[in-house]
Write an enzyme that holds these catalytic residues in place. Structure first.
Site, PDB file in Angstrom:
ATOM      1  N   ASP A  22       0.822  -1.201   0.000  1.00 36.92           N
ATOM      2  CA  ASP A  22       0.000   0.000   0.000  1.00 36.92           C
ATOM      3  C   ASP A  22       0.863   1.262   0.000  1.00 36.92           C
ATOM      4  O   ASP A  22       1.970   1.275   0.549  1.00 36.92           O
ATOM      5  CB  ASP A  22      -0.903  -0.019   1.240  1.00 36.92           C
ATOM      6  CG  ASP A  22      -1.873   1.132   1.280  1.00 36.92           C
ATOM      7  OD1 ASP A  22      -2.696   1.240   0.359  1.00 36.92           O
ATOM      8  OD2 ASP A  22      -1.812   1.933   2.240  1.00 36.92           O
TER       9      ASP A  22
ATOM     10  N   GLU B  94       1.628  -0.216  -4.840  1.00 36.88           N
ATOM     11  CA  GLU B  94       0.646   0.759  -5.297  1.00 36.88           C
ATOM     12  C   GLU B  94       1.353   2.078  -5.610  1.00 36.88           C
ATOM     13  O   GLU B  94       1.954   2.690  -4.731  1.00 36.88           O
ATOM     14  CB  GLU B  94      -0.417   1.003  -4.226  1.00 36.88           C
ATOM     15  CG  GLU B  94      -1.463   2.025  -4.650  1.00 36.88           C
ATOM     16  CD  GLU B  94      -2.237   2.617  -3.486  1.00 36.88           C
ATOM     17  OE1 GLU B  94      -3.366   3.075  -3.716  1.00 36.88           O
ATOM     18  OE2 GLU B  94      -1.706   2.643  -2.353  1.00 36.88           O
TER      19      GLU B  94
END
Length: 612
Positions: free
Chosen positions: A331, A360
């Protein structure tokens, strides 16, 4: 009573009071294993006022190398070495005060479970299915609300409260995913998220070694991994090294003033990833980007602190070994300290050589994405060792290709032509939508042919395809606010009036879309060309984009009409791609014929042809 006895009695009273007022409340990692590649381990002990205690490890096999004392007297950080001949078992950790043992905690070393499939890695042969567990299926209503947690309300009529979905609900529907053609499952984070609001999404964890009890237990998660592996599917674990939740136990009682990135007043990240590589940028702007908090409820971890580094790295290794995880989605990757991320990846790869990662990177150009990858191909000062990113640039491009009146095909062609910047474009994850973006069916105005073309592209292009739960049954909405794109999968919850997991519960259009995705996904599972093949594409003409995926003995031709008008596409131009093929089979219709001179496509249609 003489003075000696008085002193002894006084000391006993102090020792008794000391022992009664203290306990070792935590030891993390919860346990570890013998036979790991790296024999070194950092154990965090937490308990009231234990920081002045002396530490002994009396049992041979686990050697105490060093004790780190920090500002907060409730912590001790132990550097230990697990000896090569250590056996699985209980290893006492003893604390002493004034030469007398006052506390003890049993620490467990386990044998590694060699029968547990793990760390297989995720690659371009896979199709990833992204699930938000709270919104997919409720397999255990008894854990919907857990007493003592900060958020106990369950309300499916609200987009912000929990809805009751859990890991057991996913296990119960794995046959559906397997039939669809999915080969890898990525869930948004499942660790304990004991936050008072919007805890359902999982991105503000408050524990590193617990599954949120509203999702299940470590055993449930382990069972999910086993059930996936039985089906030759894989488990992707969503990790968040950048931040934790405001109610994380190490935030509520910080070990030291440098455990987090903090300043006198709240400082939020600027979200300006460009500052990380801007040749004219300032150190201050980089710090605001990397050290600022993501939001007020998500404290930023100080990756320059070696104890923080070990805490994060060990917790991620723990989940691979404990639950059979095959890959990590990382993330908010650009917000991490990139030097640390390189070390983190190397530490994990030293234990699991086949393990894979994708980060990400919600940024605004191909070059920006490429900067955060490993290999220093675009002149990075730091080698992050990262092999793949979430390819937002192709997400934007496919949206333009299907929505623009003219020039959309050029946008797609132009974007993928920048692949030379990536160390390995096939390691990038391509997608149409996710839990943060507009549902793609809404992006294309609920135009079914555009939507089918989007999936034809997704499942035949280079890279690792990822789809968002419910995309196959036309789930829709825009991400303003984001809860609108996190709706429940109908049929997964008690009391649902329809069951979209079955053909009978779906509308004709939903079944048409489901079958479109399933046909392509199941074909992809058999096609070496689509899994690992090279790609050749042609400059678009008349808003038609043509590309090939191929290996020596297998070729797939994809023709995308990015126009609203019908197109007749002559194949003579594409002889380099067709490479002497005599016959074709339409993958979506099953029809076979001699290689035609021309192919007719109606507006926004995409044709997928197997060449023979």
């Amino acid at each position: 009573m003489n003075l000696k006895r008085i002193l002894i009695s006084a000391c006993l009273i102090v020792w008794i009071a000391f022992a009664q007022g203290q306990s070792i409340q935590r030891a993390e990692p919860l346990h570890w294993w013998v036979g790991m590649h790296n024999p070194e381990l950092q154990i965090i002990l937490y308990g009231t006022d234990i920081g002045d205690c002396e530490v002994k490890l009396p049992k041979a096999g686990m050697e105490l190398k060093r004790v780190h004392r920090v500002e907060n007297k409730n912590y001790l950080f132990l550097d230990v070495a697990i000896q090569g001949d250590a056996q699985a078992g209980i290893y006492p950790i003893e604390l002493y005060k004034g030469g007398r043992k006052v506390l003890s905690r049993d620490y467990i070393l386990k044998d590694r479970d060699r029968s547990l499939v793990k760390a297989q890695g995720v690659n371009a042969a896979d199709l990833i299915y992204l699930i938000m567990p709270d919104r997919f299926a409720n397999g255990d209503p008894s854990n919907d609300s857990v007493k003592g947690m900060r958020e106990t309300a369950v309300n499916r009529d609200s987009m912000y409260y929990r809805h009751g979905g859990d890991i057991q609900g996913i296990i119960n529907n794995l046959d559906y995913l397997e039939d669809l053609g999915v080969t890898a499952l990525w869930m948004t984070p499942v660790l304990t998220n004991d936050m008072p609001k919007a805890s359902y999404h999982g991105y503000a964890n408050t524990e590193n070694y617990q599954i949120d009890p509203r999702f299940g237990t470590v055993d449930t998660y382990r069972e999910l991994g086993k059930e996936l592996h039985k089906r030759k599917m894989k488990l992707i674990h969503d990790v968040v090294p950048n931040h934790v939740g405001l109610h994380h136990w190490t935030v509520l009682d910080r070990p030291s003033s440098d455990w987090l990135h903090e300043s006198e007043t709240f400082t939020q990240t600027t979200y300006k990833d460009q500052t990380m590589f801007d040749p004219y940028g300032t150190r201050a702007d980089k710090d605001f980007m990397e050290k600022g908090w993501f939001v007020e409820t998500m404290p930023d971890m100080n990756h320059q602190n070696e104890k923080v580094q070990k805490y994060i790295t060990q917790s991620h290794i723990w989940w691979i070994e404990e639950a059979g995880v095959d890959g990590f989605r990382i993330d908010t990757y650009p917000y991490n300290d990139l030097t640390f991320m390189g070390k983190w990846k190397e530490a994990i790869r030293s234990e699991y050589p086949r393990f894979t990662f994708f980060g990400e990177t919600w940024v605004q150009s191909v070059a920006n994405q490429a900067y955060f990858l490993g290999g220093q191909k675009v002149g990075q000062q730091i080698d992050t060792k990262l092999e793949g990113v979430t390819d937002f640039q192709l997400t934007y491009a496919i949206g333009d290709a299907l929505n623009q009146e003219k020039g959309g095909a050029e946008r797609l062609y132009h974007t993928v032509s920048g692949d030379y910047l990536y160390p390995n474009p096939m390691a990038n994850v391509i997608f149409l939508d996710n839990h943060d973006k507009d549902r793609f069916f809404s992006t294309v105005g609920e135009h079914l042919e555009k939507y089918k073309s989007a999936f034809s592209w997704l499942l035949t292009y280079r890279g690792i395809p990822q789809m968002y739960y419910g995309a196959e049954i036309l789930m829709k909405n825009f991400s303003r606010p984001d809860g609108l794109v996190r709706d429940d999968f109908k049929g997964g919850f008690p009391g649902d009036e329809v069951n979209k997991f079955t053909a009978a519960g779906r509308t004709d259009k939903e079944n048409e879309m489901f079958n479109h995705v399933r046909t392509l996904a199941q074909y992809r599972k058999r096609s070496r060309a689509l899994q690992h093949g090279k790609m050749t594409h042609y400059v678009p003409q008349n808003d038609v984009y043509v590309y090939f995926r191929y290996e020596e003995d297998e070729r797939v031709m994809v023709i995308m009409n990015c126009s609203d008008e019908e197109r007749e596409v002559g194949l003579a131009r594409f002889t380099e791609g067709t490479a002497g093929a005599k016959t074709v089979r339409n993958i979506l219709t099953g029809e076979s014929s001699a290689l035609p001179e021309r192919v007719s496509l109606h507006g926004r249609q995409t044709v997928v042809l197997e060449l023979r």
